[in-house]
Design an enzyme around this catalytic site. Sequence first.
Site, short mmCIF file in Angstrom:
data_model
loop_
_atom_site.label_atom_id
_atom_site.label_comp_id
_atom_site.label_asym_id
_atom_site.label_seq_id
_atom_site.Cartn_x
_atom_site.Cartn_y
_atom_site.Cartn_z
N TYR A 47 -100.71 80.32 141.31
CA TYR A 47 -99.72 79.87 142.31
C TYR A 47 -98.36 79.68 141.62
CZ TYR A 47 -98.32 77.90 146.81
OH TYR A 47 -97.71 77.66 148.03
N LYS A 76 -93.17 74.18 146.23
CA LYS A 76 -93.83 73.33 147.24
C LYS A 76 -93.69 71.85 146.88
CE LYS A 76 -95.55 76.37 150.21
NZ LYS A 76 -94.84 76.60 151.50
#
Length: 260
Positions: free
Chosen positions: A156, A163
């Site tokens: 990720y 995020k």
Amino acid sequence: MKLLDGKRALITGIAGNRSIAWGIAQAMQREGAELAFTHQNERLRGRVEELAAQCGSDITLPCDVQNDGEIAALFKALGERWPQLDILVHSIAYAPREELGGDYAANASRAGFTAAHETSCYSLTALAAGARPLMRGGGAVLTLTYYGAEKVVPNYNVMGLAKASLEANVRYLADCLGPEGTRVNAISAGPIKTLAASGIGDFRKMLEHVERTAPLRKNVSIDEVGNAAAFLCSDFASGVTGEILHVDAGYNLVGMSAGR
Ligand code: NAD
Ligand code: 0WE
């Protein structure tokens, strides 16, 4: 009386009928909201128009969030159709493909970092600011985040940083817009096989891992995220702001699973 009767919602981030934003749109329409949509580019225009029509909406407007002029034009055009906006759904994320895999430090570029943070985090601020004059009587802003903001998830990478920043953004926007009656929240969704997840190596393995590990022993659907979104943007959540609501079958609370 339905959850969102009389409310008007702007939905961003639809790329097709597997998009989380589409699950949210359907739930909000079912609960009585009137909808408008944005599409990132001409390639997605037809698809978004078709899905909008399925919700009885003929308002689809272009908006690439990397373009300040398009954001301004979006809210100008929307203001001409609607005097008031109640709900803004931000369901947008992007990082260059090369960043989403392999050795984090080796693959992290300045340009990739900037693109990820601008598209996935700054865009929430820009859209909320653009919507602000239309949300005069108060409203609800909702964005989508992921567990990779809180804990390391393989591959990720820079999206995890973006995020994490997005989740802080939710809190700062909630504090800034709260006095005007606007609530700002996020849903942290479990992994779902959408376009943004296609081509991510081992995504199927991630889904299997969640199914084995999460307390509810399943993955979540775009409908489950949609239902939670309808709640957070309804008056039933009038006391909730700055919150990150996990809609992940409980996966995030497991520290170590017993032999699964
Ligand atoms: P998706 O591919 O259907 O949606 C992503 C959307 O982002 C697309 O509609 C795309 O057009 C839009 N977008 C990207 N760059 C843009 C730009 N410059 N301007 C305007 N729009 C742009 O995938 P999705 O999974 O539905 O993703 C929606 C949100 O949900 C994202 O924020 C994603 O991080 C988040 N999320 C996804 C998952 C998952 O596993 N699918 C889990 C948790 C959170
Ligand atoms: O937020 C996301 C994905 C967002 C995303 C996806 C892409 C694919 C296409 C951002 N940028 C791009 N750029 C592209 O070129 N998710 C939560 C889904 C996701 O993506 C992962 C995951 C999960 C879960 C990537 C690696 C590991 C897990």
